[in-house]
Design an enzyme around this catalytic site. Structure first.
Site, PDB file in Angstrom:
ATOM      1  N   LYS A  32       0.814  -1.219   0.000  1.00  0.00           N
ATOM      2  CA  LYS A  32       0.000   0.000   0.000  1.00  0.00           C
ATOM      3  C   LYS A  32       0.846   1.267   0.000  1.00  0.00           C
ATOM      4  CE  LYS A  32      -0.625   0.428   4.997  1.00  0.00           C
ATOM      5  NZ  LYS A  32       0.165   1.662   5.067  1.00  0.00           N
ATOM      6  N   THR A  33       1.966   1.254   0.745  1.00  0.00           N
ATOM      7  CA  THR A  33       2.824   2.437   0.775  1.00  0.00           C
ATOM      8  C   THR A  33       3.428   2.694  -0.597  1.00  0.00           C
ATOM      9  OG1 THR A  33       3.355   1.996   3.093  1.00  0.00           O
ATOM     10  CG2 THR A  33       4.800   3.513   1.913  1.00  0.00           C
ATOM     11  N   ASP A 218      -3.221   7.853   4.434  1.00  0.00           N
ATOM     12  CA  ASP A 218      -2.719   6.497   4.671  1.00  0.00           C
ATOM     13  C   ASP A 218      -3.337   5.949   5.955  1.00  0.00           C
ATOM     14  OD1 ASP A 218      -1.256   4.214   4.334  1.00  0.00           O
ATOM     15  OD2 ASP A 218       0.648   5.060   5.021  1.00  0.00           O
ATOM     16  N   GLU A 219      -3.367   4.620   6.098  1.00  0.00           N
ATOM     17  CA  GLU A 219      -3.916   3.961   7.300  1.00  0.00           C
ATOM     18  C   GLU A 219      -5.298   4.524   7.646  1.00  0.00           C
ATOM     19  OE1 GLU A 219      -2.508   1.436   8.362  1.00  0.00           O
ATOM     20  OE2 GLU A 219      -0.333   1.582   8.155  1.00  0.00           O
ATOM     21  N   GLN A 249      -7.241  -4.569   9.678  1.00  0.00           N
ATOM     22  CA  GLN A 249      -6.103  -4.204  10.533  1.00  0.00           C
ATOM     23  C   GLN A 249      -6.415  -3.010  11.429  1.00  0.00           C
ATOM     24  OE1 GLN A 249      -1.964  -4.787   8.900  1.00  0.00           O
ATOM     25  NE2 GLN A 249      -3.043  -4.678   6.956  1.00  0.00           N
ATOM     26  N   ARG A 596       2.319 -10.830  10.388  1.00  0.00           N
ATOM     27  CA  ARG A 596       3.689 -10.325  10.576  1.00  0.00           C
ATOM     28  C   ARG A 596       4.695 -11.359  10.090  1.00  0.00           C
ATOM     29  NH1 ARG A 596       2.575  -6.056   9.767  1.00  0.00           N
ATOM     30  NH2 ARG A 596       0.514  -6.955   9.453  1.00  0.00           N
TER      31      ARG A 596
END
Length: 746
Positions: A32-33, A218-219, A249, A596
């Site tokens: 996504k980044t 973002d987020e 998330q 993770r």
């Protein structure tokens, strides 16, 4: 730049969709980044957008800095506004807050500690009892009001009739008045006052709407109500808003994050295009399969399924351990084997816990086996405030000259002994040339006011009682100190943070009792020496195992992850009266934990744990069933003593010694220790041999052995692969001999 070659087919679509509203649902590890960065670069390079017209909002200053650097590397351009919500709002307010009438541009920004002090002063002025619970409750309500954009009078109407509602409203009103008088804002004000500024000054809003023609967030799943409202206002002129998030998330509900903002976005921008990034570049198929199975049980989510064209990978392993000690041994044994057989580094491993109270058993084992580690998401167990407070009481009982420990807890829990009274006490003791403890116990001899003498007498009575009982067996004494001092009075068990502190106190008491189990005749000073030795490490080291809370590693990744403590009540960590929203957030936390892991994932639980003064038998977490590891929750069967000892493959009993024999043995071992040079606290390379290949049959009861960190000791009992070893200062500790860095002294 050829964007099609840099991005996959799913990523390129939102990057090139530059007009109007766009929602990108980006699964864990889907890049996504990268998409957000190249989207801004595409606007500049392809669409010719002036960088000054671009706004990108992230949630940390570090993320903002990295994004700014990456965009500059790609485009060679700068001038974009890339910042956090709070930084952006602070900049806006510095320029125009005077329009609100109550502040100037030189306003101060109060942090959490400043806020607590202001509330404490207000309560004192109102002659309200100094009560930590009141202060915490009021701080929460003030933050809640501001995050819902409510003034003191508006919030007073909302909580009218609630317990302490009138007090909360009055304090909020005075709090706001004091901040205005001090030309100060708190962190919540940065958002709230910016919203007020926009609402009351359309010209200022128009200025920023015109400037920020293209807005990126973002987020997005972590935005709260007021943050989303600010974004909507800024995007209202051009409608070019691009948000990236993952509702699976969203794990910060306790910070006011509102996962429903993602669904609201599609309602407020009905023409928005929705893109899904489901291809995962981080984890193997087997790991993603577990993540997908678990998160599918959440009903309130936007459907997406992570997939990868990478390897199937090794199977995810689930291990049910006998108790918390064997859980820690199992985890470290797997790490040792993988370092030896697969050439992993320590830094490739993460041990993840839901609650920080679970780290203690792992911290102790990591120290005993000489493994380098770092803790993320909190302080190390024996460095946590509540644990250090408890230890301080024990330290000044063992050593009355320990002024630092006395001063640490003279007002813990609260005894109305403020900083001024403490300073007067120190000065009076210095003038009379007596120690602090002597002065406290003989306060009448000091030059203090009657008021201050009465305050000190309260603590002196505590000290005298603790000293009078110090000859109790240590296993009983620690319970007595806990109950007599009443540490629990400081904490609200319904508050998540306070509950963790209470759990830490309970686990500290458990650690003392575990020590006493192996060191039945030990005194308080011997225990304190043991703690100092175990916790005194030469850290930090770059190549080390990560021990962390799951919240602490969001956004990070590791080759191998161990998710431990998978029992009902621990993970998921919910109370019986918790609603479905709480359970769904717990499941999202589990999803974050699973994703993770890149290559290997281990899931563990303990069939029993020593908690709250007794051994509790737990139920495996529902997430194990949802992930396909157990079909039904197994019924617990009571194990016989013989079957438990049989787990060790044999048992050689502990040798019994008289007090004199014990003293002689310690003297003997201390002499032996002088013949050996201690190695560094932590090895810099992987173990020379794996636990699987280590021959533990060479160890016998009565042998002198050497630990790389603790020096010379003597084996006093062997239980299969486990041995009890007595060291002069450390005392008796139980080691898994396949893991311990121990060798026989020839």
């Amino acid at each position: 730049m050829n964007y099609d070659s840099l991005l996959n087919s799913s990523q390129i679509l939102p990057v090139k969709d530059t007009d109007g509203a766009v929602l990108v649902l980006a699964g864990a590890g889907s890049g996504k980044t990268r998409v957000l960065t190249y989207r801004i670069a595409y606007l500049i390079e392809h669409d010719g957008v002036d960088p000054s017209n671009i706004l990108a909002i992230t949630f940390t200053n570090k993320a903002a800095g990295e994004m700014r650097e990456r965009i500059h590397d790609v485009t060679g351009r700068s001038g974009m506004t890339i910042s956090t919500f709070h930084s952006l709002c602070a900049k806006i307010l510095r320029a125009d807050i005077a329009k609100l009438g109550d502040y100037t541009s030189s306003f101060s920004i109060y942090d959490d500690e400043d806020t607590k002090k202001v509330i404490a002063r207000i309560l004192k002025a109102m002659e309200v009892e100094d009560n930590k619970e009141y202060k915490k409750l009021i701080k929460w309500h003030i933050s809640n009001a501001k995050n819902n954009a409510l003034t003191a009078s508006e919030y007073a109407m909302r909580i009218k009739g609630e317990p302490e509602g009138e007090l909360i409203s009055k304090v909020y009103e005075r709090y706001e008045k004091e901040l205005k008088e001090n030309n100060a804002l708190d962190f919540d004000d940065l958002l709230y006052k910016t919203l007020l500024l926009f609402a009351k000054n359309k010209d200022i809003l128009d200025k920023y709407q015109t400037k920020f023609k293209y807005i990126h967030v973002d987020e997005f799943q972590d935005t709260n109500k007021i943050q989303y409202t600010l974004v909507r206002l800024l995007a209202n002129k051009y409608g070019n808003i691009f948000v990236v998030g993952d509702d699976d998330q969203s794990i910060y509900g306790w910070r006011w994050a509102d996962v429903s903002n993602i669904k609201k976005f599609t309602q407020h921008f009905p023409d928005c295009r929705i893109y899904k990034l489901e291809q995962n570049y981080r984890s193997t198929k087997n790991i993603l399969d577990v993540a997908n199975k678990i998160i599918a049980h959440n009903s309130q989510r936007m459907d997406k399924t992570l997939w990868t064209d990478g390897e199937e990978g090794v199977k995810v392993i689930y291990k049910s351990c006998y108790d918390e000690k064997y859980e820690a041994d199992y985890v470290l044994e797997q790490i040792s084997n993988l370092i030896h057989s697969e050439n992993y580094d320590y830094s490739d491993f993460a041990i993840l816990v839901r609650a920080s109270a679970l780290t203690r058993s792992f911290e102790e084992k990591l120290a005993l086996y000489n493994y380098p580690y770092k803790l993320i998401g909190g302080n190390k167990f024996f460095e946590r405030k509540e644990v250090k407070d408890f230890l301080a009481y024990l330290k000044f009982v063992a050593n009355p000259s320990d002024s630092e420990s006395i001063l640490r807890v003279i007002n813990v829990p609260k005894r109305n002994i403020g900083d001024t009274a403490v300073q007067k006490l120190i000065e009076a003791c210095a003038e009379s040339q007596v120690s602090l403890m002597t002065g406290i116990l003989n306060v009448d001899m000091l030059d203090l006011t009657p008021v201050n003498k009465n305050k000190i007498r309260v603590f002196a009575d505590v000290v005298k009682e603790l000293q009078s009982r110090a000859n109790m067996p240590l296993v009983d004494y620690v319970d007595f100190v806990n109950e007599f001092v009443n540490f629990a009075s400081q904490y609200n068990p319904k508050d998540e943070e306070d509950k963790n502190r209470l759990d830490n106190i309970d686990d500290f008491i458990t650690s003392v009792k575990e020590y006493c189990k192996d060191n039945a005749d030990s005194k308080l000073d011997e225990y304190l020496q043991s703690v100092s030795l175990v916790t005194d490490t030469d850290q930090p080291i770059e190549d080390c195992i990560t021990l962390a809370t799951i919240h602490g590693v969001k956004g990070l990744e590791y080759k191998c992850c161990f998710i431990v403590g998978l029992e009902e009540g621990l993970f998921p960590s919910v109370r019986q009266d918790s609603g479905d929203d709480d359970m769904q957030e717990e499941r999202r936390i589990m999803y974050v934990a699973v994703t993770r892991a890149r290559e290997r994932l281990f899931l563990t639980n303990a069939q029993s744990r020593f908690r709250y003064g007794h051994r509790e038998y737990g139920t495996p977490s529902r997430f194990l069933k949802e992930g396909g590891f157990i079909k039904e929750v197994p019924k617990r069967e009571t194990a016989s003593v013989e079957s438990i000892l049989g787990d060790f493959g044999g048992y050689q009993p502990v040798q019994e010694y008289s007090v004199r024999e014990k003293q002689d043995r310690i003297k003997e071992m201390k002499k032996l220790m002088h013949n050996y040079v201690k190695t560094p606290a932590f090895a810099k390379s992987a173990p020379k041999e794996s636990p699987q290949s280590k021959d533990v049959s060479v160890f016998k009861v009565g042998m002198q052995v050497e630990h790389t960190r603790f020096g010379v000791g003597k084996i006093i009992a062997i239980m299969g692969e486990n041995a009890k070893i007595e060291f002069p200062v450390l005392g008796v500790k139980t080691f898994n001999m396949r893991l311990a860095p121990i060798k026989v002294i020839e």
